[in-house]
Design an enzyme around this catalytic site. Structure first.
Site, PDB file in Angstrom:
ATOM      1  N   ASN A 146      79.562  63.697  77.883  1.00 57.23           N
ATOM      2  CA  ASN A 146      80.971  63.453  77.575  1.00 57.23           C
ATOM      3  C   ASN A 146      81.423  62.022  77.866  1.00 57.23           C
ATOM      4  O   ASN A 146      82.367  61.540  77.251  1.00 57.23           O
ATOM      5  CB  ASN A 146      81.842  64.441  78.371  1.00 57.23           C
ATOM      6  CG  ASN A 146      83.314  64.077  78.323  1.00 57.23           C
ATOM      7  OD1 ASN A 146      83.964  64.213  77.294  1.00 57.23           O
ATOM      8  ND2 ASN A 146      83.848  63.590  79.449  1.00 57.23           N
TER       9      ASN A 146
ATOM     10  N   THR B  60      94.682  62.534  76.795  1.00 51.47           N
ATOM     11  CA  THR B  60      93.923  62.174  77.994  1.00 51.47           C
ATOM     12  C   THR B  60      94.213  60.721  78.360  1.00 51.47           C
ATOM     13  O   THR B  60      94.709  59.942  77.536  1.00 51.47           O
ATOM     14  CB  THR B  60      92.409  62.295  77.744  1.00 51.47           C
ATOM     15  OG1 THR B  60      92.028  61.323  76.758  1.00 51.47           O
ATOM     16  CG2 THR B  60      92.029  63.690  77.274  1.00 51.47           C
TER      17      THR B  60
ATOM     18  N   TYR C 113      83.661  51.700  67.886  1.00 47.21           N
ATOM     19  CA  TYR C 113      83.717  53.033  68.495  1.00 47.21           C
ATOM     20  C   TYR C 113      83.176  54.077  67.526  1.00 47.21           C
ATOM     21  O   TYR C 113      82.373  54.939  67.898  1.00 47.21           O
ATOM     22  CB  TYR C 113      85.158  53.354  68.876  1.00 47.21           C
ATOM     23  CG  TYR C 113      85.359  54.720  69.492  1.00 47.21           C
ATOM     24  CD1 TYR C 113      84.874  55.020  70.757  1.00 47.21           C
ATOM     25  CD2 TYR C 113      86.045  55.712  68.790  1.00 47.21           C
ATOM     26  CE1 TYR C 113      85.066  56.277  71.317  1.00 47.21           C
ATOM     27  CE2 TYR C 113      86.241  56.966  69.343  1.00 47.21           C
ATOM     28  CZ  TYR C 113      85.745  57.240  70.605  1.00 47.21           C
ATOM     29  OH  TYR C 113      85.932  58.488  71.161  1.00 47.21           O
TER      30      TYR C 113
ATOM     31  N   LYS D 284      79.990  56.749  67.865  1.00 49.45           N
ATOM     32  CA  LYS D 284      80.151  58.203  67.751  1.00 49.45           C
ATOM     33  C   LYS D 284      79.375  58.758  66.559  1.00 49.45           C
ATOM     34  O   LYS D 284      78.885  59.892  66.587  1.00 49.45           O
ATOM     35  CB  LYS D 284      81.636  58.556  67.659  1.00 49.45           C
ATOM     36  CG  LYS D 284      82.404  58.296  68.958  1.00 49.45           C
ATOM     37  CD  LYS D 284      81.844  59.115  70.118  1.00 49.45           C
ATOM     38  CE  LYS D 284      82.689  59.034  71.353  1.00 49.45           C
ATOM     39  NZ  LYS D 284      82.218  59.920  72.445  1.00 49.45           N
TER      40      LYS D 284
ATOM     41  N   ASP E 142      76.708  54.838  86.629  1.00 47.51           N
ATOM     42  CA  ASP E 142      76.862  54.464  85.231  1.00 47.51           C
ATOM     43  C   ASP E 142      75.886  55.286  84.390  1.00 47.51           C
ATOM     44  O   ASP E 142      74.678  55.277  84.644  1.00 47.51           O
ATOM     45  CB  ASP E 142      76.557  52.970  85.106  1.00 47.51           C
ATOM     46  CG  ASP E 142      76.710  52.433  83.697  1.00 47.51           C
ATOM     47  OD1 ASP E 142      76.937  53.213  82.762  1.00 47.51           O
ATOM     48  OD2 ASP E 142      76.583  51.194  83.533  1.00 47.51           O
ATOM     49  N   VAL E 143      76.390  55.980  83.370  1.00 48.66           N
ATOM     50  CA  VAL E 143      75.509  56.827  82.560  1.00 48.66           C
ATOM     51  C   VAL E 143      74.481  56.012  81.779  1.00 48.66           C
ATOM     52  O   VAL E 143      73.479  56.562  81.323  1.00 48.66           O
ATOM     53  CB  VAL E 143      76.301  57.722  81.579  1.00 48.66           C
ATOM     54  CG1 VAL E 143      77.143  58.738  82.330  1.00 48.66           C
ATOM     55  CG2 VAL E 143      77.144  56.886  80.617  1.00 48.66           C
TER      56      VAL E 143
ATOM     57  N   ASP F 102      80.197  60.680  87.255  1.00 50.20           N
ATOM     58  CA  ASP F 102      81.247  59.767  86.829  1.00 50.20           C
ATOM     59  C   ASP F 102      81.019  58.402  87.452  1.00 50.20           C
ATOM     60  O   ASP F 102      80.471  58.303  88.559  1.00 50.20           O
ATOM     61  CB  ASP F 102      82.629  60.288  87.217  1.00 50.20           C
ATOM     62  CG  ASP F 102      83.717  59.773  86.291  1.00 50.20           C
ATOM     63  OD1 ASP F 102      84.147  60.524  85.395  1.00 50.20           O
ATOM     64  OD2 ASP F 102      84.123  58.603  86.443  1.00 50.20           O
TER      65      ASP F 102
END
Length: 253
Positions: free
Chosen positions: A89, A189, A154, A158, A62-63, A41
């Site tokens: 995720n 969430t 977004y 995706k 950072d991914v 995370d």
């Protein structure tokens, strides 16, 4: 060289965006199955969140940074000897008309949502291939399957994950690695609630969103995590290249 898994061995999983929402529910589900987890995370508080659990190693980063993926895989191999599952995720949301979207915002969404999946998938594949198998589960969205107003950026990110999932599944099938995706509808969430907080009546907006799902409500994080865990498990051993909507019937309309 990765350690081959035996049926009695706990699985080893890497989960990105692990500190809240679907990621946190997925970590908890994996731990309930006695798996070992590398929780990734960008939020430094994730280290404290998982500090008391010996089954979790935390990687803060950072991914979209290649070094983060490398550190996560190294942590898993050093501690547990292999990587059986990757759950991509981590994500960034943007609710904004395309004409008002800046290049910086576009880059930020695509960087996290698509580049992150690319980097982590690329990082685990040599290990999974050497082991003779593994499972990658990507978290996409109904926004990547249907057109939703003010979600062009977004949704584009995706949708890219949907295509990446299918192409990679075919590419690595012979190595025993399965690649699938879950496409959630709206989930309760912080990821969903934070953008709504700026609106005049967030709860009324959430009720309106819930009503667009035929089941009449939004999902709990654990319901999405259950689908992720299924696709990651041996129970889904003949499933690859699929995108599973978990959306209360939204995409059936």
């Amino acid at each position: 060289m990765p350690t081959p898994a035996s049926p009695a061995d706990p699985r080893v999983a890497i989960v990105t965006g692990a500190a809240s929402g679907v990621g946190l529910a997925t970590v908890r589900g994996l731990l309930a199955e006695s798996a070992h987890v590398v929780a990734v995370d960008v939020d430094p508080s994730a280290a404290e969140l998982f500090a008391a659990d010996p089954g979790v190693l935390t990687v803060i980063g950072d991914v979209a940074d290649p070094a983060t993926a490398e550190r996560a895989v190294t942590a898993a191999l050093d501690a547990f000897g292999r990587v059986d599952v990757l759950v991509n995720n981590a994500a960034r949301f943007l609710l904004k008309p395309l004409a008002e979207t800046t290049v910086t915002e576009w880059d930020a969404v695509l960087r996290t949502n698509v580049r992150g999946v690319f980097l982590f998938s690329r990082a685990v594949l040599p290990t999974m291939t050497a082991q003779g198998g593994g499972s990658i589960v990507n978290v996409t969205s109904i926004s990547g399957l249907v057109g939703l107003a003010n979600q062009a950026v977004y949704g584009a990110s995706k949708g890219a994950i949907v295509t990446l999932t299918k192409a990679l599944a075919v590419e690595v099938a012979a190595s025993g690695v399965r690649v699938n995706a879950v496409a959630p509808g709206t989930v309760d969430t912080p990821f969903v609630r934070e953008p709504l907080a700026a609106l005049p009546d967030p709860e009324a907006t959430l009720r309106t969103i819930a009503a667009t799902h035929p089941l009449g409500r939004i999902a709990r994080p654990s319901e999405i995590a259950d689908a992720v865990l299924y696709l990651a498990s041996p129970a889904a051993s003949f499933i690859t290249g699929t995108v599973l909507p978990v959306d209360g019937g939204y995409t059936a309309q």
